[in-house]
Design a protein around this motif. Structure first.
Motif, PDB file in Angstrom:
ATOM      1  N   TYR A 236      34.169  62.885  92.430  1.00 37.64           N
ATOM      2  CA  TYR A 236      33.026  62.503  93.278  1.00 37.64           C
ATOM      3  C   TYR A 236      31.664  62.771  92.633  1.00 37.64           C
ATOM      4  O   TYR A 236      30.782  61.900  92.655  1.00 37.64           O
ATOM      5  CB  TYR A 236      33.133  63.209  94.634  1.00 37.64           C
TER       6      TYR A 236
ATOM      7  N   ALA B  53      34.217  60.874  98.491  1.00 41.69           N
ATOM      8  CA  ALA B  53      34.212  62.322  98.707  1.00 41.69           C
ATOM      9  C   ALA B  53      35.570  62.841  99.145  1.00 41.69           C
ATOM     10  O   ALA B  53      35.977  63.948  98.742  1.00 41.69           O
ATOM     11  CB  ALA B  53      33.153  62.679  99.748  1.00 41.69           C
TER      12      ALA B  53
ATOM     13  N   PRO C 293      37.909  63.552  95.396  1.00 37.63           N
ATOM     14  CA  PRO C 293      37.015  64.726  95.415  1.00 37.63           C
ATOM     15  C   PRO C 293      36.687  65.288  94.035  1.00 37.63           C
ATOM     16  O   PRO C 293      35.567  65.756  93.808  1.00 37.63           O
ATOM     17  CB  PRO C 293      37.802  65.747  96.263  1.00 37.63           C
TER      18      PRO C 293
END
Length: 318
Positions: free
Chosen positions: A137, A130, A134
Protein backbone atom coordinates in the motif's frame (compact mmCIF):
# COMPACT_ATOMS: atom_id res chain seq x y z
CA UNK A 1 -41.34 36.77 -19.35
CA UNK A 2 -37.69 37.71 -19.15
CA UNK A 3 -36.13 40.28 -21.40
CA UNK A 4 -35.20 39.15 -24.87
CA UNK A 5 -32.97 40.55 -27.56
CA UNK A 6 -34.12 40.06 -31.12
CA UNK A 7 -32.02 38.56 -33.85
CA UNK A 8 -32.88 37.94 -37.46
CA UNK A 9 -34.13 34.44 -36.68
CA UNK A 10 -35.60 34.36 -33.19
CA UNK A 11 -35.56 35.85 -29.71
CA UNK A 12 -32.79 35.04 -27.32
CA UNK A 13 -33.47 34.58 -23.61
CA UNK A 14 -31.46 36.82 -21.29
CA UNK A 15 -32.70 35.48 -17.96
CA UNK A 16 -34.69 32.70 -16.34
CA UNK A 17 -37.09 32.61 -13.40
CA UNK A 18 -36.50 29.79 -10.93
CA UNK A 19 -39.88 28.82 -9.49
CA UNK A 20 -38.21 27.05 -6.58
CA UNK A 21 -39.69 24.44 -4.29
CA UNK A 22 -43.47 24.28 -4.02
CA UNK A 23 -44.55 25.13 -0.48
CA UNK A 24 -47.52 26.57 1.46
CA UNK A 25 -46.97 30.33 1.98
CA UNK A 26 -47.42 29.94 5.75
CA UNK A 27 -44.32 27.72 5.89
CA UNK A 28 -42.05 30.16 4.07
CA UNK A 29 -40.30 31.51 7.18
CA UNK A 30 -39.90 28.01 8.66
CA UNK A 31 -38.42 26.63 5.42
CA UNK A 32 -36.12 29.65 5.15
CA UNK A 33 -34.79 28.93 8.64
CA UNK A 34 -34.46 25.17 8.03
CA UNK A 35 -32.45 25.57 4.82
CA UNK A 36 -30.38 28.40 6.29
CA UNK A 37 -29.47 26.28 9.33
CA UNK A 38 -28.69 23.22 7.17
CA UNK A 39 -26.48 25.31 4.88
CA UNK A 40 -24.64 26.89 7.82
CA UNK A 41 -24.08 23.52 9.51
CA UNK A 42 -22.95 22.00 6.20
CA UNK A 43 -20.28 24.65 5.78
CA UNK A 44 -19.16 24.43 9.41
CA UNK A 45 -19.16 20.61 9.48
CA UNK A 46 -17.13 20.23 6.30
CA UNK A 47 -14.80 23.05 7.33
CA UNK A 48 -14.21 21.22 10.62
CA UNK A 49 -13.28 18.05 8.72
CA UNK A 50 -10.90 20.06 6.51
CA UNK A 51 -9.23 21.71 9.51
CA UNK A 52 -8.97 18.40 11.36
CA UNK A 53 -7.29 16.65 8.43
CA UNK A 54 -4.95 19.61 7.87
CA UNK A 55 -4.03 20.10 11.53
CA UNK A 56 -3.55 16.50 12.62
CA UNK A 57 -0.18 14.97 11.63
CA UNK A 58 -1.69 11.49 11.79
CA UNK A 59 -4.23 12.33 9.11
CA UNK A 60 -2.91 14.86 6.62
CA UNK A 61 -0.18 12.57 5.26
CA UNK A 62 -2.47 9.59 4.69
CA UNK A 63 -4.22 9.27 1.30
CA UNK A 64 -7.53 8.16 2.85
CA UNK A 65 -7.82 11.41 4.79
CA UNK A 66 -6.46 13.57 1.99
CA UNK A 67 -9.36 12.23 -0.07
CA UNK A 68 -11.77 12.89 2.80
CA UNK A 69 -10.58 16.49 2.95
CA UNK A 70 -11.14 16.90 -0.80
CA UNK A 71 -14.64 15.42 -0.39
CA UNK A 72 -15.42 17.97 2.32
CA UNK A 73 -14.15 20.78 0.09
CA UNK A 74 -16.38 19.55 -2.75
CA UNK A 75 -19.39 19.35 -0.44
CA UNK A 76 -18.87 22.94 0.69
CA UNK A 77 -18.81 24.22 -2.89
CA UNK A 78 -21.59 21.96 -4.18
CA UNK A 79 -23.83 23.16 -1.38
CA UNK A 80 -22.89 26.79 -2.12
CA UNK A 81 -23.86 26.41 -5.78
CA UNK A 82 -27.40 25.31 -4.91
CA UNK A 83 -28.59 26.16 -1.40
CA UNK A 84 -28.23 29.99 -1.35
CA UNK A 85 -30.54 30.15 -4.37
CA UNK A 86 -33.08 27.93 -2.57
CA UNK A 87 -32.90 30.19 0.50
CA UNK A 88 -33.36 33.25 -1.70
CA UNK A 89 -36.57 31.80 -3.12
CA UNK A 90 -38.12 31.89 0.36
CA UNK A 91 -37.61 35.68 0.51
CA UNK A 92 -39.36 38.51 -1.37
CA UNK A 93 -36.23 38.89 -3.54
CA UNK A 94 -36.48 38.41 -7.29
CA UNK A 95 -36.45 34.81 -8.50
CA UNK A 96 -34.70 35.81 -11.73
CA UNK A 97 -31.31 34.40 -12.62
CA UNK A 98 -29.31 35.80 -15.56
CA UNK A 99 -28.79 33.49 -18.53
CA UNK A 100 -25.06 33.42 -17.79
CA UNK A 101 -25.77 32.67 -14.14
CA UNK A 102 -27.93 29.72 -15.16
CA UNK A 103 -25.14 28.41 -17.41
CA UNK A 104 -22.62 28.80 -14.58
CA UNK A 105 -24.87 27.06 -12.05
CA UNK A 106 -25.48 24.09 -14.34
CA UNK A 107 -21.79 23.83 -15.21
CA UNK A 108 -20.53 24.00 -11.63
CA UNK A 109 -23.18 21.61 -10.37
CA UNK A 110 -22.20 18.94 -12.90
CA UNK A 111 -18.50 19.74 -12.59
CA UNK A 112 -18.52 19.34 -8.80
CA UNK A 113 -21.02 16.47 -8.83
CA UNK A 114 -19.08 14.38 -11.35
CA UNK A 115 -15.80 15.18 -9.58
CA UNK A 116 -17.37 13.82 -6.40
CA UNK A 117 -18.43 10.73 -8.32
CA UNK A 118 -14.85 10.13 -9.50
CA UNK A 119 -13.53 10.87 -6.02
CA UNK A 120 -15.82 8.26 -4.43
CA UNK A 121 -14.40 5.73 -6.90
CA UNK A 122 -10.86 6.76 -5.97
CA UNK A 123 -11.71 6.42 -2.26
CA UNK A 124 -12.97 2.87 -2.88
CA UNK A 125 -9.76 2.03 -4.76
CA UNK A 126 -7.72 3.43 -1.86
CA UNK A 127 -9.59 1.19 0.61
CA UNK A 128 -9.09 -1.78 -1.72
CA UNK A 129 -5.33 -1.24 -1.78
CA UNK A 130 -5.15 -0.67 1.99
CA UNK A 131 -7.04 -3.85 2.88
CA UNK A 132 -6.23 -6.21 0.01
CA UNK A 133 -2.61 -5.11 -0.59
CA UNK A 134 -1.48 -3.88 2.86
CA UNK A 135 2.22 -4.64 2.39
CA UNK A 136 2.42 -2.80 -0.93
CA UNK A 137 0.00 0.00 0.00
CA UNK A 138 2.66 2.64 0.86
CA UNK A 139 4.20 2.18 -2.59
CA UNK A 140 0.93 1.82 -4.54
CA UNK A 141 -0.80 4.84 -2.94
CA UNK A 142 1.63 7.48 -1.73
CA UNK A 143 1.01 11.20 -1.27
CA UNK A 144 2.34 12.19 -4.69
CA UNK A 145 0.25 9.63 -6.58
CA UNK A 146 -2.80 10.54 -4.50
CA UNK A 147 -2.37 14.21 -5.47
CA UNK A 148 -2.07 13.31 -9.17
CA UNK A 149 -5.20 11.13 -9.03
CA UNK A 150 -7.16 13.85 -7.22
CA UNK A 151 -6.10 16.36 -9.89
CA UNK A 152 -7.30 13.87 -12.49
CA UNK A 153 -10.76 13.73 -10.89
CA UNK A 154 -11.00 17.53 -11.06
CA UNK A 155 -9.95 17.62 -14.72
CA UNK A 156 -12.39 14.84 -15.64
CA UNK A 157 -15.17 16.57 -13.70
CA UNK A 158 -14.48 19.87 -15.46
CA UNK A 159 -14.65 18.17 -18.88
CA UNK A 160 -17.91 16.47 -17.94
CA UNK A 161 -19.44 19.74 -16.71
CA UNK A 162 -18.33 21.56 -19.87
CA UNK A 163 -19.92 18.91 -22.10
CA UNK A 164 -23.23 19.07 -20.26
CA UNK A 165 -23.36 22.89 -20.18
CA UNK A 166 -22.39 23.21 -23.85
CA UNK A 167 -24.94 20.66 -25.02
CA UNK A 168 -27.72 22.21 -22.96
CA UNK A 169 -27.17 25.85 -23.87
CA UNK A 170 -26.32 25.39 -27.55
CA UNK A 171 -30.09 25.11 -28.06
CA UNK A 172 -32.21 28.22 -28.63
CA UNK A 173 -34.31 29.46 -25.70
CA UNK A 174 -36.96 31.88 -26.91
CA UNK A 175 -40.21 30.93 -25.20
CA UNK A 176 -41.33 30.81 -21.56
CA UNK A 177 -38.47 31.42 -19.17
CA UNK A 178 -39.91 29.89 -16.01
CA UNK A 179 -37.78 26.96 -14.80
CA UNK A 180 -40.04 24.68 -12.79
CA UNK A 181 -37.25 23.66 -10.43
CA UNK A 182 -35.11 25.15 -7.66
CA UNK A 183 -31.91 25.39 -9.71
CA UNK A 184 -30.79 25.27 -13.34
CA UNK A 185 -30.46 21.58 -14.08
CA UNK A 186 -30.56 19.77 -17.41
CA UNK A 187 -34.06 18.18 -17.37
CA UNK A 188 -35.79 21.37 -16.17
CA UNK A 189 -33.95 23.72 -18.57
CA UNK A 190 -34.37 21.48 -21.62
CA UNK A 191 -38.17 21.72 -21.27
CA UNK A 192 -37.87 25.42 -22.19
CA UNK A 193 -35.81 24.92 -25.36
CA UNK A 194 -37.31 26.04 -28.65
CA UNK A 195 -35.96 23.01 -30.49
CA UNK A 196 -36.06 19.25 -30.46
CA UNK A 197 -34.23 18.00 -27.35
CA UNK A 198 -34.23 14.28 -28.19
CA UNK A 199 -30.52 14.21 -29.01
CA UNK A 200 -29.69 16.14 -25.83
CA UNK A 201 -31.74 13.79 -23.68
CA UNK A 202 -30.08 10.73 -25.20
CA UNK A 203 -26.57 12.15 -24.93
CA UNK A 204 -27.24 13.24 -21.34
CA UNK A 205 -28.57 9.80 -20.47
CA UNK A 206 -25.58 8.06 -22.05
CA UNK A 207 -22.95 10.50 -20.72
CA UNK A 208 -24.21 10.64 -17.15
CA UNK A 209 -25.16 6.97 -17.31
CA UNK A 210 -21.68 5.92 -18.43
CA UNK A 211 -19.96 8.06 -15.78
CA UNK A 212 -22.26 6.95 -12.95
CA UNK A 213 -22.44 3.29 -13.98
CA UNK A 214 -18.69 3.00 -14.55
CA UNK A 215 -17.86 4.59 -11.21
CA UNK A 216 -20.47 2.51 -9.41
CA UNK A 217 -19.27 -0.75 -10.96
CA UNK A 218 -15.66 0.04 -10.02
CA UNK A 219 -16.78 0.79 -6.46
CA UNK A 220 -18.72 -2.49 -6.30
CA UNK A 221 -15.72 -4.38 -7.69
CA UNK A 222 -13.43 -2.79 -5.11
CA UNK A 223 -15.75 -3.64 -2.25
CA UNK A 224 -16.36 -7.18 -3.49
CA UNK A 225 -12.62 -7.75 -3.20
CA UNK A 226 -12.53 -5.94 0.15
CA UNK A 227 -15.30 -8.11 1.61
CA UNK A 228 -13.56 -11.25 0.35
CA UNK A 229 -10.30 -10.12 1.98
CA UNK A 230 -12.02 -9.20 5.25
CA UNK A 231 -13.68 -12.60 5.49
CA UNK A 232 -10.20 -14.14 5.40
CA UNK A 233 -9.27 -12.30 8.61
CA UNK A 234 -9.44 -14.80 11.46
CA UNK A 235 -10.07 -12.46 14.42
CA UNK A 236 -13.45 -10.80 15.00
CA UNK A 237 -11.71 -7.58 16.11
CA UNK A 238 -9.69 -7.49 12.89
CA UNK A 239 -12.81 -7.91 10.80
CA UNK A 240 -14.64 -5.24 12.78
CA UNK A 241 -11.82 -2.72 12.34
CA UNK A 242 -11.56 -3.45 8.62
CA UNK A 243 -15.30 -3.04 8.11
CA UNK A 244 -15.34 0.17 10.16
CA UNK A 245 -12.84 1.84 7.81
CA UNK A 246 -15.16 1.11 4.87
CA UNK A 247 -18.57 1.64 6.45
CA UNK A 248 -18.44 5.44 6.24
CA UNK A 249 -17.52 5.42 2.57
CA UNK A 250 -20.19 2.87 1.68
CA UNK A 251 -22.81 4.99 3.43
CA UNK A 252 -21.71 8.10 1.53
CA UNK A 253 -21.77 6.23 -1.80
CA UNK A 254 -25.30 4.97 -1.11
CA UNK A 255 -26.79 8.35 -0.17
CA UNK A 256 -25.10 9.93 -3.22
CA UNK A 257 -25.74 7.40 -5.99
CA UNK A 258 -29.32 6.30 -5.28
CA UNK A 259 -30.89 9.81 -5.58
CA UNK A 260 -28.75 10.68 -8.63
CA UNK A 261 -29.86 7.51 -10.38
CA UNK A 262 -33.50 8.31 -9.61
CA UNK A 263 -33.22 11.75 -11.22
CA UNK A 264 -31.00 11.32 -14.28
CA UNK A 265 -32.09 7.89 -15.45
CA UNK A 266 -35.63 9.33 -15.63
CA UNK A 267 -34.74 12.58 -17.39
CA UNK A 268 -38.15 13.00 -19.03
CA UNK A 269 -40.08 12.47 -15.81
CA UNK A 270 -42.11 15.21 -14.12
CA UNK A 271 -42.80 13.30 -10.92
CA UNK A 272 -43.46 15.39 -7.78
CA UNK A 273 -40.85 13.20 -6.08
CA UNK A 274 -38.07 14.57 -8.29
CA UNK A 275 -37.81 17.81 -6.32
CA UNK A 276 -37.69 16.02 -2.96
CA UNK A 277 -35.07 13.54 -4.19
CA UNK A 278 -32.97 16.36 -5.69
CA UNK A 279 -33.09 18.25 -2.38
CA UNK A 280 -31.74 15.14 -0.69
CA UNK A 281 -28.57 14.82 -2.76
CA UNK A 282 -27.93 18.55 -3.24
CA UNK A 283 -28.76 19.75 0.29
CA UNK A 284 -28.97 16.84 2.73
CA UNK A 285 -26.06 14.68 1.50
CA UNK A 286 -23.37 17.41 1.88
CA UNK A 287 -24.83 18.03 5.35
CA UNK A 288 -24.71 14.33 6.30
CA UNK A 289 -21.20 13.53 5.06
CA UNK A 290 -19.34 15.18 8.00
CA UNK A 291 -21.70 13.46 10.44
CA UNK A 292 -21.18 10.07 8.76
CA UNK A 293 -17.40 10.36 8.88
CA UNK A 294 -17.21 11.74 12.43
CA UNK A 295 -19.67 9.25 13.90
CA UNK A 296 -18.42 6.13 12.10
CA UNK A 297 -14.66 6.77 11.88
CA UNK A 298 -12.74 6.30 15.11
CA UNK A 299 -9.58 8.02 13.84
CA UNK A 300 -11.48 11.17 12.87
CA UNK A 301 -13.22 11.21 16.26
CA UNK A 302 -9.86 10.86 18.02
CA UNK A 303 -8.37 13.65 15.88
CA UNK A 304 -11.33 15.90 16.72
CA UNK A 305 -10.78 15.26 20.42
CA UNK A 306 -7.10 16.13 20.06
CA UNK A 307 -7.98 19.28 18.14
CA UNK A 308 -10.56 20.30 20.74
CA UNK A 309 -8.11 19.76 23.61
CA UNK A 310 -5.30 21.56 21.80
CA UNK A 311 -3.08 18.47 21.66
CA UNK A 312 -1.29 17.25 18.56
CA UNK A 313 -1.01 13.64 17.56
CA UNK A 314 2.59 13.67 18.62
CA UNK A 315 1.79 14.77 22.20
CA UNK A 316 -0.70 11.91 22.49
CA UNK A 317 2.04 9.41 21.73
CA UNK A 318 4.42 10.72 24.36
Amino acid sequence: MGKTSNTSLDSVMTDFILLGLSHPPRLRILLFLVFFIIYTLTQLGNLLILLTVWADPKLHTRPMYILLGVLSFLDMWLSSVIVPRIILNFTPASKRIPFGGCVAQLYFFHFLGSTQCFLCTLMAYDRYLAICQPLHYPMLMNGRLCTILVAGTWVAGSIHGSIQATLTFRLPYCGPNKVDYFFCDIPAVLRLACADTTVNERVTFVDIGVVAASCFMLILLSYANIVHAILQIHTADGRRRAFSTCGSHLTVVTVYYVPCTFIYFRAGSKSPLDGAVAVFYTVVTPFLNPLIYTLRNQEVKSALKRLASGRGAGSENK
